[in-house]
Design a protein around this motif. Structure first.
Motif, PDB file in Angstrom:
ATOM      1  N   ARG A 218       0.433  -1.236   0.129  1.00  0.00           N
ATOM      2  CA  ARG A 218      -0.688   0.262  -0.191  1.00  0.00           C
ATOM      3  C   ARG A 218       1.007   1.562  -0.140  1.00  0.00           C
ATOM      4  O   ARG A 218       0.687   2.307  -1.054  1.00  0.00           O
ATOM      5  N   ARG A 219       1.892   1.020   0.644  1.00  0.00           N
ATOM      6  CA  ARG A 219       2.595   2.587   0.903  1.00  0.00           C
ATOM      7  C   ARG A 219       3.523   2.629  -0.732  1.00  0.00           C
ATOM      8  O   ARG A 219       3.586   3.312  -0.633  1.00  0.00           O
TER       9      ARG A 219
ATOM     10  N   ALA B  84      -6.658   1.247   5.008  1.00  0.00           N
ATOM     11  CA  ALA B  84      -5.702   1.962   5.528  1.00  0.00           C
ATOM     12  C   ALA B  84      -4.493   1.172   5.994  1.00  0.00           C
ATOM     13  O   ALA B  84      -4.732   0.356   7.067  1.00  0.00           O
ATOM     14  N   ASP B  85      -3.260   0.999   6.839  1.00  0.00           N
ATOM     15  CA  ASP B  85      -1.966   0.524   7.751  1.00  0.00           C
ATOM     16  C   ASP B  85      -2.998  -0.049   8.540  1.00  0.00           C
ATOM     17  O   ASP B  85      -3.776   0.190   9.635  1.00  0.00           O
TER      18      ASP B  85
END
Length: 167
Positions: free
Chosen positions: A152-153, A166-167
């Motif tokens: 994702r990042r 999200a994380d």
């Protein structure tokens, strides 16, 4: 939280790390050896069930009890398990995520290049990662191994529209 900074380096995500390769190889090797060792027992058991097809071949497989097959079947299963593990590891996609494009590599070769201008959405879909256009056309969909937060990042840091948790 998009950055859009073109000076960010290309980030590589996916593929198996060393411990992942060891785990996959070990599991497939043990599974293949166990299947090779248990094959006659399973074949004899299945041959006794009236609804199982291929009764003749199953009885034949269950009758192989020569001494060399006692150790030969597990060895052949081990080799088959190792071959299958190698295929799984080397066929896993690796993504090079950059500010202007995504390169999808398999077996060390670039399989596909996805231009940033075409990407309208990047999101996890079950165990897969999916990259789509504005019209919903799938540009890439596949199992990308590795830490989901790092994947994702890599996309978010380069300004790709991430549509997942999200994380």
């Amino acid at each position: 939280m998009t950055n859009g900074d073109d000076t960010l380096p290309v980030r590589t995500v996916g593929g198996f790390d060393r411990s992942g390769r060891r785990w996959v190889t070990g599991m497939f090797a043990v599974g293949g050896a166990a299947l090779g060792a248990l094959l006659p027992l399973l074949a004899r058991w299945a041959a006794e069930l009236p609804w199982v097809p291929f009764q003749g071949p199953l009885r034949l497989l269950g009758s192989f009890d020569q001494t060399w097959l006692t150790w030969g079947r597990p060895v052949l299963g081990l080799v088959a398990g190792l071959a299958l593990a190698a295929w799984v590891v080397f066929d896993s996609p690796v993504l090079d995520v950059g500010p202007d494009r995504i390169q999808v590599r398999r077996r060390g070769e670039v399989e596909r290049v996805v231009e940033r201008a075409k990407v309208a959405a990047v999101h996890p879909r079950g165990s897969k990662l999916r990259i789509e256009t504005e019209s919903g056309r799938t540009l890439f969909e596949g199992d990308v191994e590795g830490d989901k937060a790092q994947i994702r990042r890599a996309f978010v840091d380069h300004g790709y529209p991430w549509e997942g948790p999200a994380d």
